[in-house]
Scaffold this motif. Structure first.
Motif, short mmCIF file in Angstrom:
data_model
loop_
_atom_site.label_atom_id
_atom_site.label_comp_id
_atom_site.label_asym_id
_atom_site.label_seq_id
_atom_site.Cartn_x
_atom_site.Cartn_y
_atom_site.Cartn_z
N UNK A 113 0.81 -1.22 0.00
CA UNK A 113 0.00 0.00 0.00
C UNK A 113 0.84 1.27 0.00
N UNK A 114 2.14 1.14 -0.22
CA UNK A 114 3.01 2.32 -0.22
C UNK A 114 2.51 3.32 -1.26
N UNK A 115 2.28 4.58 -0.88
CA UNK A 115 1.74 5.57 -1.81
C UNK A 115 2.62 5.74 -3.05
N UNK A 116 1.98 6.04 -4.16
CA UNK A 116 2.68 6.12 -5.44
C UNK A 116 3.77 7.19 -5.44
N UNK A 117 3.53 8.32 -4.77
CA UNK A 117 4.55 9.36 -4.78
C UNK A 117 5.82 8.91 -4.07
N UNK A 118 5.65 8.11 -3.00
CA UNK A 118 6.81 7.57 -2.31
C UNK A 118 7.50 6.51 -3.17
N UNK A 119 6.70 5.71 -3.88
CA UNK A 119 7.28 4.72 -4.79
C UNK A 119 8.10 5.41 -5.87
N UNK A 120 7.57 6.52 -6.40
CA UNK A 120 8.30 7.24 -7.44
C UNK A 120 9.61 7.81 -6.91
N UNK A 121 9.56 8.40 -5.71
CA UNK A 121 10.78 8.94 -5.10
C UNK A 121 11.78 7.82 -4.83
N UNK A 133 12.12 5.05 -6.60
CA UNK A 133 12.71 4.68 -7.89
C UNK A 133 13.76 5.68 -8.34
N UNK A 134 13.59 6.95 -7.96
CA UNK A 134 14.53 7.99 -8.37
C UNK A 134 15.66 8.18 -7.35
N UNK A 135 15.75 7.28 -6.39
CA UNK A 135 16.84 7.34 -5.42
C UNK A 135 16.71 8.44 -4.40
N UNK A 136 15.49 8.96 -4.21
CA UNK A 136 15.29 10.05 -3.27
C UNK A 136 14.86 9.57 -1.89
N UNK A 137 14.76 8.26 -1.72
CA UNK A 137 14.42 7.66 -0.44
C UNK A 137 15.44 6.55 -0.17
N UNK A 138 16.08 6.62 0.98
CA UNK A 138 17.06 5.59 1.37
C UNK A 138 16.31 4.34 1.80
#
Length: 416
Positions: free
Chosen positions: A53-61, A63-68
């Motif tokens: 259920x991880x929100x799409x905006x977090x999934x996108x971040x 994928x772009x390496x913006x979340x450790x």
């Protein structure tokens, strides 16, 4: 020339995935999330739920390496453990009294003969601040090894203004270990020798010390020992009135050895918690329920003093009084340094369920300190949590002598 604009960087975000989460998000139940994930931003839990259920905006971040990203590998994750009743700063030890009790002396016998708290007061007064800090740090690290993230420390072994301030300063410095530390002024712990026979005069002194200790930023709450061998309800009331005048919350050592009506008195002052409670009456339970006061049970002291009278667990449950647990670490009646053992003892001696016991060291312990920002794994809470090599949270209460902790995260940072 105008001042340069400051650039404030957003807190680093981290995804902790692949854990079995114990969220305690509701009033009952573990709140288990089988394949869970948490997103932290700095010291805060930004999002908690099933990984799917991880929100799409977090999934996108992501994928772009913006979340450790951190893989928890299927480990159990609980809120960080909170020890909301300790006497961690003191000098000396009292193993000789332990031996005397085994030979038949009672806790009250030893106290009346000049032992007990007074002997620790002498050792604490003689100790330097550096020595007290070194010993207290070692004790705190032992608790941290089993998942401690927030710690309450009481004074009460100085029993003079300068000595109480010394102990409270040491307690504050334990935050250097990465813990959240709450300090409680327990000047009314025992009567010091220089006030023999003058209990009311000593209570006057305790009340007079509070404003200075508060000005020095050393006090988060005020406690007292209301018991036949300590201070009367009338004396306790005077201390609570002085605390209330300063805006300081109160808590109370109540109904440990006898029913002095202390719990009802503390509830009258909206106490954060009443602690021990083996002799708590039904009227005391109802007063606590009305006030929202937490019942703080201390199985380590119950065990070490070989008590036989159980706290009224069923009555507390029926009244909806939150039940917390703590180590009560002190040199005389509870020298243990294992929060996991407290879980087992609470289940074994008090017949609490594993869920009740773990709540007692997390969400209910937080309430006993007046901290509403921790104790659960829900969005908006502080990112304090423990990672365990366990399949189910009941295992934490089941084993003793085994520490399954893998790592602890305090304020979003791993503490090993």
């Amino acid at each position: 020339m105008s001042a340069p604009e400051l650039t404030v960087r957003p807190a680093a975000r981290r995804l902790w995935r692949g854990g079995r989460l114990v969220t305690f998000q509701d009033r009952e139940g573990w709140g288990l999330v089988a394949d869970g994930a948490m997103v932290t931003a700095g010291e805060t839990l930004l999002w908690v739920g099933a990984l799917a259920d991880l929100p799409e905006d977090l999934m996108a971040d992501l994928r772009h390496g913006q979340v450790e990203e951190h893989d928890l590998g299927g480990a159990l994750v609980t809120p960080g453990l909170i020890d909301a009743h300790t006497h961690l700063v003191y000098g000396g030890e009292r193993s000789a009294e332990f031996e005397l009790r085994l030979q038949g002396a009672s806790y009250e016998d030893i106290a009346r003969a000049g032992g007990g708290i007074r002997s620790t007061v002498a050792a604490t007064r003689a100790a330097s601040e550096a020595d007290l800090l070194s010993a207290a740090e070692a004790r705190a690290r032992a608790l941290m090894a089993e998942g401690l993230t927030t710690l309450e420390v009481k004074s009460g072994y100085g029993l003079a203004l300068a000595e109480e301030a010394k102990c409270l300063r040491v307690a504050r410095r334990l935050s250097d270990l990465g813990l959240t530390v709450r300090t409680t002024f327990l000047g009314a712990h025992a009567l010091p020798p220089e006030f023999d026979g003058r209990a009311d005069d000593y209570v006057d002194a305790v009340c007079a010390w509070m404003p200075q200790l508060q000005r020095e930023g050393l006090v988060d709450a005020v406690d007292a020992f209301c018991e036949r061998i300590a201070f009367s309800p009338a004396q306790t009331r005077r201390i609570f009135e002085a605390a209330r005048a300063l805006g300081l919350p109160v808590k109370l050592h109540a109904e440990q050895l006898s029913d002095q009506g202390g719990a009802a008195l503390a509830a009258e002052f909206q106490a954060l918690s009443c602690d021990h409670l083996e002799y708590l009456s039904e009227s005391g339970i109802q007063a606590m329920a009305r006030a929202g006061t937490v019942a703080m049970l201390l199985p380590g002291a119950f065990y070490f003093l070989r008590e036989t009278r159980l706290p009224p667990i069923e009555g507390l449950r029926a009244a909806g009084v939150p039940i917390a647990l703590a180590s009560d670490h002190n040199p005389g009646s509870a020298p243990g340094l294992s929060l996991l053992l407290m879980l087992n003892m609470a289940c074994t001696f008090f017949r609490m369920t594993p869920e009740e016991a773990l709540r007692g060291l997390t969400v209910n312990a937080a309430q006993a300190l007046g901290l509403r920002d921790r104790g659960q794994l829900v969005a908006g809470q502080r990112a304090d949590f423990c990672v365990w090599d366990a399949a189910h949270p009941r295992e934490l209460a089941y084993y003793f002598g085994r520490n399954p902790r893998r790592t602890t995260v305090i304020g979003g940072r791993e503490r090993g």
